[in-house]
Write an enzyme that holds these catalytic residues in place. Structure first.
Site, PDB file in Angstrom:
ATOM      1  N   THR A  86       0.868  -1.189   0.000  1.00  0.00           N
ATOM      2  CA  THR A  86       0.000   0.000   0.000  1.00  0.00           C
ATOM      3  C   THR A  86       0.899   1.232   0.000  1.00  0.00           C
ATOM      4  OG1 THR A  86      -0.165  -0.145   2.424  1.00  0.00           O
ATOM      5  CG2 THR A  86      -1.963  -1.095   1.140  1.00  0.00           C
ATOM      6  N   GLU A 152       0.232  -7.192  10.138  1.00  0.00           N
ATOM      7  CA  GLU A 152       1.585  -7.709  10.392  1.00  0.00           C
ATOM      8  C   GLU A 152       2.361  -6.723  11.249  1.00  0.00           C
ATOM      9  OE1 GLU A 152       4.510  -6.327   9.182  1.00  0.00           O
ATOM     10  OE2 GLU A 152       3.704  -4.803   7.839  1.00  0.00           O
ATOM     11  N   PHE A 153       3.344  -7.270  11.980  1.00  0.00           N
ATOM     12  CA  PHE A 153       4.204  -6.440  12.824  1.00  0.00           C
ATOM     13  C   PHE A 153       5.668  -6.836  12.629  1.00  0.00           C
ATOM     14  CE2 PHE A 153       0.128  -6.974  15.156  1.00  0.00           C
ATOM     15  CZ  PHE A 153      -0.308  -5.656  15.092  1.00  0.00           C
ATOM     16  N   LEU A 154       6.060  -6.965  11.374  1.00  0.00           N
ATOM     17  CA  LEU A 154       7.407  -7.446  11.089  1.00  0.00           C
ATOM     18  C   LEU A 154       8.434  -6.329  11.182  1.00  0.00           C
ATOM     19  CD1 LEU A 154       6.825  -9.724   7.970  1.00  0.00           C
ATOM     20  CD2 LEU A 154       6.501 -10.238  10.387  1.00  0.00           C
ATOM     21  N   GLY A 267      20.041  10.543  15.705  1.00  0.00           N
ATOM     22  CA  GLY A 267      20.873  10.326  14.530  1.00  0.00           C
ATOM     23  C   GLY A 267      20.228  10.930  13.302  1.00  0.00           C
ATOM     24  N   CYS A 274       7.842   1.700   5.892  1.00  0.00           N
ATOM     25  CA  CYS A 274       6.712   1.712   6.824  1.00  0.00           C
ATOM     26  C   CYS A 274       6.544   3.029   7.570  1.00  0.00           C
ATOM     27  CB  CYS A 274       6.843   0.557   7.824  1.00  0.00           C
ATOM     28  SG  CYS A 274       6.612  -1.072   7.100  1.00  0.00           S
ATOM     29  N   LYS A 277       5.818   6.346   5.481  1.00  0.00           N
ATOM     30  CA  LYS A 277       4.561   6.181   4.749  1.00  0.00           C
ATOM     31  C   LYS A 277       3.369   6.109   5.693  1.00  0.00           C
ATOM     32  CE  LYS A 277       3.598   1.996   3.370  1.00  0.00           C
ATOM     33  NZ  LYS A 277       2.316   1.615   4.006  1.00  0.00           N
ATOM     34  N   LYS A 337      18.232   0.629   7.471  1.00  0.00           N
ATOM     35  CA  LYS A 337      18.597   0.017   8.741  1.00  0.00           C
ATOM     36  C   LYS A 337      19.499  -1.165   8.444  1.00  0.00           C
ATOM     37  CE  LYS A 337      15.779  -2.717  10.916  1.00  0.00           C
ATOM     38  NZ  LYS A 337      14.628  -3.304  11.639  1.00  0.00           N
ATOM     39  N   ARG A 344      14.206   2.140   0.579  1.00  0.00           N
ATOM     40  CA  ARG A 344      13.059   3.032   0.458  1.00  0.00           C
ATOM     41  C   ARG A 344      13.127   4.122   1.525  1.00  0.00           C
ATOM     42  NH1 ARG A 344       8.205  -1.151   0.780  1.00  0.00           N
ATOM     43  NH2 ARG A 344       9.705  -2.063   2.254  1.00  0.00           N
TER      44      ARG A 344
END
Length: 449
Positions: A86, A152-154, A267, A274, A277, A337, A344
């Site tokens: 999305t 989801e919580f990935l 930092g 995620c 967005k 990361k 992205r």
């Protein structure tokens, strides 16, 4: 159980393989034939620790297969997980629901028997009720399609663990006018409890609620985390001006159990597919609901985050004497990361591109993300090692906190650079060790900046 996962990107591929690991028969579905071919050959088209080994294992046993055919998926699955993207709309901040709408419509139309559609994508609140209607109108006559929302919580870099052993699971059901789950929703809940039987037996919290609450959980969590990051970065702007050490400050307030230390890392800010967005999409949805004031603070959260990038660029300009023309700069990191190749909205890649646009010769190295970064900014000079990046550099910027960068010996690489100046954009290096090795150490929010 027999299930499909529609969308085989980062979320979908991970979920498909994890479901096979839990003992289910899984069919992954995607419109991208090249991606399907890679996955079918046991190859993951992105970097995620632990996933390649599980994929090869379950491709070999036949527990997970991949296809581009919705007809095959409709006949195969009793549960259909929606894991398509999305993205942010090109002409605004709202989430683009094109792919989710298409996936729900096509799998409903292809269903040959009663089934459950479980949405995992992050969607604007109010979407599930509309998608349930879309599923009902698209399904063949006499076929019952029930929709639930299972966000989801990935965390990238920990996705396999987060799928197999999550800290919580949420299930959103269709409620009737009396505020109770419909009979179809109760039946769908029973199906999802069977899907997640292993996790439920392990005592993982399973929160069952209405559609709207389930839809809000992911964006609410991401907005809170983004706010913590921007909060500490806002304070770092103060410590940079008046003196002080932002890491010590973060340690001190983080000992308060009501606050906690996680995500209080000053930092260059957050990025990825995620957090940026999701906070923008949540603000856009609140505006559509006439609630602009409720989440106005998220605009400042976003602004603080973006300011950190420009500030880092200006630090580099300052260390180069006011001009970047012809200056060689080493950039360590392109992914947003560590343990990811995702670029992205990456602060690291954005900063590297800005430095290049100002005339610097940027040599960039990332252990996993060089190829993805080169697709977005092909004019940067991508090298294949840390040593190649820093050789001849007048300024070295650490922008992604890979362990390789955190653990590098500053004495060894001091002999490679033209000028031993490091800008620690993640506050992960030991200032004393670098200074003892002859480096000028510069960090965001800390003494000596």
């Amino acid at each position: 159980m027999r299930m499909t996962v529609i969308g085989t990107g980062y979320l979908g591929a991970t979920h498909a393989v994890a479901m096979a690991e839990l003992g289910h028969e899984v069919l992954g579905v995607d419109v991208d034939q090249a991606k399907i071919d890679l996955l079918s050959a046991g190859q993951v088209p992105f970097h995620e620790p632990g996933l390649p080994e599980l994929l090869r294992k379950h491709v070999a046993t036949g527990a997970v297969r991949f296809t581009t055919s919705y007809e095959e998926a409709g006949a195969f699955g009793d549960v259909h997980f929606i894991g398509v993207g999305t993205p942010q709309k090109r002409n605004g901040h709202a989430a683009d629901m094109t792919y989710v709408d298409s996936a729900v419509e096509q799998i409903s139309r292809a269903a040959t028997h009663d089934c459950v559609i479980a949405g995992k994508s992050t969607v604007p609140v109010g979407s599930a009720a509309r998608l349930q209607e879309l599923a009902l109108t698209s399904a063949p006559s006499g076929t019952r399609v029930s929709l639930v929302w299972n966000p989801e919580f990935l965390r990238e870099g920990h996705a396999v663990e987060d799928t197999l052993r999550p800290d919580r699971m949420v299930l959103g059901l269709e409620y009737d006018d009396a505020g109770r789950p419909t009979s179809a929703a109760q039946a769908a809940e029973a199906v999802l409890r069977e899907v997640y039987a292993h996790q439920l037996e392990a005592g993982i919290p399973f929160i069952v609620t209405d559609y709207a609450t389930a839809e809000l959980v992911k964006v609410a969590a991401n907005s809170f985390l983004a706010t913590k990051i921007s909060f500490i970065n806002a304070l770092s702007e103060i410590t940079e001006t008046v003196g002080g050490d932002i890491r010590t400050l973060a340690d001190a307030i983080g000992l308060d159990e009501r606050i906690g230390r996680k995500f209080l890392n000053a930092g260059v800010g957050f990025g990825g597919g995620c957090l940026p967005k999701d906070i923008r999409a949540l603000r856009a949805r609140a505006s559509e609901l006439g609630l602009d004031q409720s989440l106005r603070f998220l605009a400042e959260v976003d602004d603080i985050n973006l300011r950190r990038r420009e500030y880092t660029v200006q630090l580099a300009v300052q260390e180069c004497g006011g001009s970047l023309n012809g200056t060689q700069i080493a950039v360590l990191g392109a992914a947003f990361k560590p343990e990811s190749d995702d670029v992205r909205d990456s602060p690291a890649l954005d900063i590297a591109a800005r430095l290049h646009s100002m005339g610097a010769d940027v040599r960039l190295y990332d252990p996993q993300a060089n190829a993805n970064a080169a697709q977005r900014y092909p004019r940067l000079d991508y090298v294949d090692s840390l040593d190649a990046a820093v050789t001849g550099a007048q300024v070295t910027l650490l922008l992604t906190e890979w362990r390789e960068f955190r653990d590098v010996d500053p004495r060894r690489i001091a002999s490679l650079v033209a000028k031993p100046t490091v800008i620690d954009g993640r506050n992960v290096l030991d200032p004393a060790a670098w200074q003892d090795a002859g480096w000028r150490y510069v960090a965001l929010g800390r003494r000596g900046s």
